[in-house]
Design a protein around this motif. Structure first.
Motif, PDB file in Angstrom:
ATOM      1  N   LEU A   7      45.831  -2.799  79.043  1.00 47.99           N
ATOM      2  CA  LEU A   7      44.820  -3.608  78.943  1.00 47.99           C
ATOM      3  C   LEU A   7      44.471  -4.176  80.212  1.00 47.99           C
ATOM      4  O   LEU A   7      45.430  -4.659  80.904  1.00 47.99           O
ATOM      5  CB  LEU A   7      44.712  -4.228  77.740  1.00 47.99           C
ATOM      6  CG  LEU A   7      44.586  -3.742  76.566  1.00 47.99           C
ATOM      7  CD1 LEU A   7      44.725  -4.738  75.373  1.00 47.99           C
ATOM      8  CD2 LEU A   7      43.334  -2.659  76.165  1.00 47.99           C
ATOM      9  N   THR A   8      43.024  -4.407  80.796  1.00 49.55           N
ATOM     10  CA  THR A   8      42.975  -5.124  81.823  1.00 49.55           C
ATOM     11  C   THR A   8      42.922  -6.757  81.102  1.00 49.55           C
ATOM     12  O   THR A   8      42.938  -6.646  80.220  1.00 49.55           O
ATOM     13  CB  THR A   8      41.510  -4.803  82.458  1.00 49.55           C
ATOM     14  OG1 THR A   8      40.536  -5.245  81.469  1.00 49.55           O
ATOM     15  CG2 THR A   8      41.351  -3.495  82.899  1.00 49.55           C
ATOM     16  N   SER A   9      42.859  -7.799  82.318  1.00 49.33           N
ATOM     17  CA  SER A   9      43.159  -8.946  81.515  1.00 49.33           C
ATOM     18  C   SER A   9      41.900  -9.415  80.766  1.00 49.33           C
ATOM     19  O   SER A   9      41.919 -10.105  79.779  1.00 49.33           O
ATOM     20  CB  SER A   9      43.244 -10.110  82.837  1.00 49.33           C
ATOM     21  OG  SER A   9      42.187 -10.108  83.704  1.00 49.33           O
ATOM     22  N   GLU A  10      40.322  -8.897  81.277  1.00 54.40           N
ATOM     23  CA  GLU A  10      39.580  -9.120  80.612  1.00 54.40           C
ATOM     24  C   GLU A  10      39.522  -8.395  79.029  1.00 54.40           C
ATOM     25  O   GLU A  10      39.168  -8.914  78.016  1.00 54.40           O
ATOM     26  CB  GLU A  10      38.077  -8.573  81.385  1.00 54.40           C
ATOM     27  CG  GLU A  10      37.700  -9.316  82.526  1.00 54.40           C
ATOM     28  CD  GLU A  10      38.486  -8.653  83.857  1.00 54.40           C
ATOM     29  OE1 GLU A  10      39.248  -7.612  83.777  1.00 54.40           O
ATOM     30  OE2 GLU A  10      38.527  -9.438  84.619  1.00 54.40           O
ATOM     31  N   GLN A  11      39.714  -7.142  79.102  1.00 51.29           N
ATOM     32  CA  GLN A  11      40.370  -6.481  77.854  1.00 51.29           C
ATOM     33  C   GLN A  11      41.185  -7.297  77.066  1.00 51.29           C
ATOM     34  O   GLN A  11      40.973  -7.414  75.750  1.00 51.29           O
ATOM     35  CB  GLN A  11      40.455  -5.173  78.033  1.00 51.29           C
ATOM     36  CG  GLN A  11      39.518  -4.353  78.594  1.00 51.29           C
ATOM     37  CD  GLN A  11      40.099  -2.860  79.049  1.00 51.29           C
ATOM     38  OE1 GLN A  11      41.227  -2.757  79.370  1.00 51.29           O
ATOM     39  NE2 GLN A  11      39.182  -1.923  79.006  1.00 51.29           N
ATOM     40  N   GLN A  12      42.255  -7.733  77.574  1.00 49.65           N
ATOM     41  CA  GLN A  12      43.184  -8.561  76.784  1.00 49.65           C
ATOM     42  C   GLN A  12      42.574  -9.668  76.326  1.00 49.65           C
ATOM     43  O   GLN A  12      42.969 -10.118  75.166  1.00 49.65           O
ATOM     44  CB  GLN A  12      44.388  -8.630  77.599  1.00 49.65           C
ATOM     45  CG  GLN A  12      45.451  -9.564  77.132  1.00 49.65           C
ATOM     46  CD  GLN A  12      46.293  -8.715  75.817  1.00 49.65           C
ATOM     47  OE1 GLN A  12      46.429  -7.594  76.129  1.00 49.65           O
ATOM     48  NE2 GLN A  12      46.571  -9.232  74.932  1.00 49.65           N
ATOM     49  N   GLN A  13      41.894 -10.489  77.177  1.00 47.54           N
ATOM     50  CA  GLN A  13      41.040 -11.607  76.651  1.00 47.54           C
ATOM     51  C   GLN A  13      40.285 -11.430  75.459  1.00 47.54           C
ATOM     52  O   GLN A  13      40.375 -12.054  74.612  1.00 47.54           O
ATOM     53  CB  GLN A  13      40.345 -12.501  77.739  1.00 47.54           C
ATOM     54  CG  GLN A  13      39.666 -13.702  77.204  1.00 47.54           C
ATOM     55  CD  GLN A  13      39.110 -14.457  78.478  1.00 47.54           C
ATOM     56  OE1 GLN A  13      38.736 -13.515  79.534  1.00 47.54           O
ATOM     57  NE2 GLN A  13      38.520 -15.533  78.539  1.00 47.54           N
ATOM     58  N   LEU A  14      39.424 -10.453  75.465  1.00 48.73           N
ATOM     59  CA  LEU A  14      38.441  -9.841  74.546  1.00 48.73           C
ATOM     60  C   LEU A  14      39.225  -9.912  73.110  1.00 48.73           C
ATOM     61  O   LEU A  14      38.976  -9.997  71.911  1.00 48.73           O
ATOM     62  CB  LEU A  14      37.707  -8.858  74.887  1.00 48.73           C
ATOM     63  CG  LEU A  14      36.569  -8.388  73.712  1.00 48.73           C
ATOM     64  CD1 LEU A  14      35.677  -9.560  73.545  1.00 48.73           C
ATOM     65  CD2 LEU A  14      35.930  -7.155  74.175  1.00 48.73           C
ATOM     66  N   LEU A  15      40.341  -8.951  73.438  1.00 48.26           N
ATOM     67  CA  LEU A  15      41.195  -8.613  72.028  1.00 48.26           C
ATOM     68  C   LEU A  15      41.801  -9.705  71.646  1.00 48.26           C
ATOM     69  O   LEU A  15      41.572  -9.912  70.392  1.00 48.26           O
ATOM     70  CB  LEU A  15      42.406  -7.734  72.521  1.00 48.26           C
ATOM     71  CG  LEU A  15      43.274  -6.937  71.455  1.00 48.26           C
ATOM     72  CD1 LEU A  15      42.561  -6.340  70.531  1.00 48.26           C
ATOM     73  CD2 LEU A  15      44.355  -6.332  71.982  1.00 48.26           C
ATOM     74  N   GLU A  16      42.229 -10.876  72.232  1.00 54.52           N
ATOM     75  CA  GLU A  16      42.815 -12.155  71.738  1.00 54.52           C
ATOM     76  C   GLU A  16      41.769 -12.697  70.960  1.00 54.52           C
ATOM     77  O   GLU A  16      41.908 -13.442  69.970  1.00 54.52           O
ATOM     78  CB  GLU A  16      43.366 -12.770  72.704  1.00 54.52           C
ATOM     79  CG  GLU A  16      44.790 -12.297  73.347  1.00 54.52           C
ATOM     80  CD  GLU A  16      45.013 -12.973  74.502  1.00 54.52           C
ATOM     81  OE1 GLU A  16      44.739 -14.049  74.863  1.00 54.52           O
ATOM     82  OE2 GLU A  16      46.237 -12.506  74.819  1.00 54.52           O
ATOM     83  N   GLN A  17      40.480 -12.881  71.541  1.00 52.39           N
ATOM     84  CA  GLN A  17      39.232 -13.687  70.837  1.00 52.39           C
ATOM     85  C   GLN A  17      38.847 -12.935  69.435  1.00 52.39           C
ATOM     86  O   GLN A  17      38.627 -13.580  68.860  1.00 52.39           O
ATOM     87  CB  GLN A  17      38.122 -13.536  71.573  1.00 52.39           C
ATOM     88  CG  GLN A  17      38.405 -14.331  72.830  1.00 52.39           C
ATOM     89  CD  GLN A  17      37.326 -14.299  74.051  1.00 52.39           C
ATOM     90  OE1 GLN A  17      36.591 -13.252  74.304  1.00 52.39           O
ATOM     91  NE2 GLN A  17      37.150 -15.354  74.965  1.00 52.39           N
ATOM     92  N   GLN A  18      38.879 -11.479  69.678  1.00 52.40           N
ATOM     93  CA  GLN A  18      38.746 -10.849  68.451  1.00 52.40           C
ATOM     94  C   GLN A  18      39.567 -11.065  67.547  1.00 52.40           C
ATOM     95  O   GLN A  18      39.304 -10.985  66.162  1.00 52.40           O
ATOM     96  CB  GLN A  18      38.354  -9.353  68.484  1.00 52.40           C
ATOM     97  CG  GLN A  18      37.334  -9.121  69.467  1.00 52.40           C
ATOM     98  CD  GLN A  18      36.893  -7.633  69.916  1.00 52.40           C
ATOM     99  OE1 GLN A  18      37.936  -6.829  70.111  1.00 52.40           O
ATOM    100  NE2 GLN A  18      35.677  -7.376  70.196  1.00 52.40           N
ATOM    101  N   GLU A  19      41.152 -11.187  67.797  1.00 46.47           N
ATOM    102  CA  GLU A  19      42.021 -11.314  66.888  1.00 46.47           C
ATOM    103  C   GLU A  19      41.799 -12.787  66.204  1.00 46.47           C
ATOM    104  O   GLU A  19      41.989 -12.911  65.210  1.00 46.47           O
ATOM    105  CB  GLU A  19      43.344 -11.294  67.662  1.00 46.47           C
ATOM    106  CG  GLU A  19      44.573 -11.415  66.796  1.00 46.47           C
ATOM    107  CD  GLU A  19      45.796 -11.474  67.473  1.00 46.47           C
ATOM    108  OE1 GLU A  19      46.780 -11.205  66.607  1.00 46.47           O
ATOM    109  OE2 GLU A  19      45.873 -11.337  68.724  1.00 46.47           O
ATOM    110  N   THR A  20      41.205 -13.594  67.010  1.00 46.56           N
ATOM    111  CA  THR A  20      41.083 -15.023  66.261  1.00 46.56           C
ATOM    112  C   THR A  20      40.072 -14.778  65.429  1.00 46.56           C
ATOM    113  O   THR A  20      40.254 -15.353  63.950  1.00 46.56           O
ATOM    114  CB  THR A  20      40.605 -15.840  67.275  1.00 46.56           C
ATOM    115  OG1 THR A  20      41.446 -16.157  68.429  1.00 46.56           O
ATOM    116  CG2 THR A  20      40.365 -17.454  66.836  1.00 46.56           C
TER     117      THR A  20
END
Length: 156
Positions: free
Chosen positions: A9-22
């Motif tokens: 994952l790119t850093s943007e994708q990783q950030q989105l994934l973490e936000q969705q995980e929240t």
């Protein structure tokens, strides 16, 4: 190991994934609180306080996700089932708590809770226990589980 099957994952994708995980964790937490309340493990006031905290966390989390599609789309995109109560609480931003009806006959939620708890059978308890265990599932766990299920379907 299903981690090997996941793309980088790119850093943007990783950030989105973490936000969705929240968002996913908040949904699961609300469902767990509802489960505990219906089992009589939480008093109405405790239920209200904990739900309100999660509603506030949800408001902040969804604001931090650019173009958040909403809970309906989120749940359908990731094929997440069994979140009707959490979805309702979060979308209405309401814990369902009214101190004026606690202990009174018109407290429908309390009456339904008592009746339902008397009707639960062994089969229901097993399903609830499984749901409770899945309440702590992370988005990564969900992705891995869905990948494994997809793999199983392909083999059949």
């Amino acid at each position: 190991n299903c981690m090997q099957d996941l793309p980088k994952l790119t850093s943007e994708q990783q950030q989105l994934l973490e936000q969705q995980e929240t968002i996913y964790s908040i949904l699961r937490s609300v469902e767990t609180i509802e489960w505990a309340y219906t089992k009589g493990l939480l008093q109405p006031e405790e239920h209200h306080v904990e739900c309100q905290k999660l509603i506030n966390q949800y408001k902040v989390a969804k604001e931090n996700i650019t173009n958040f599609p909403g809970l309906d789309k989120f749940l359908s995109t990731y094929n997440i089932k069994g979140m009707a109560t959490a979805k309702k609480r979060l979308m209405e931003e309401n814990t369902g708590y009214d101190p004026n009806t606690i202990g009174k006959p018109e407290n429908i939620a309390g009456i339904v809770m008592k009746i339902t708890s008397n009707l639960l059978g062994t089969r229901d308890l097993i399903a609830v226990s499984y749901t409770h265990l899945r309440a702590h599932e992370t988005v990564l766990d969900l992705v891995c589980r869905l990948l494994l299920e997809k793999k199983k379907k392909k083999k059949k």
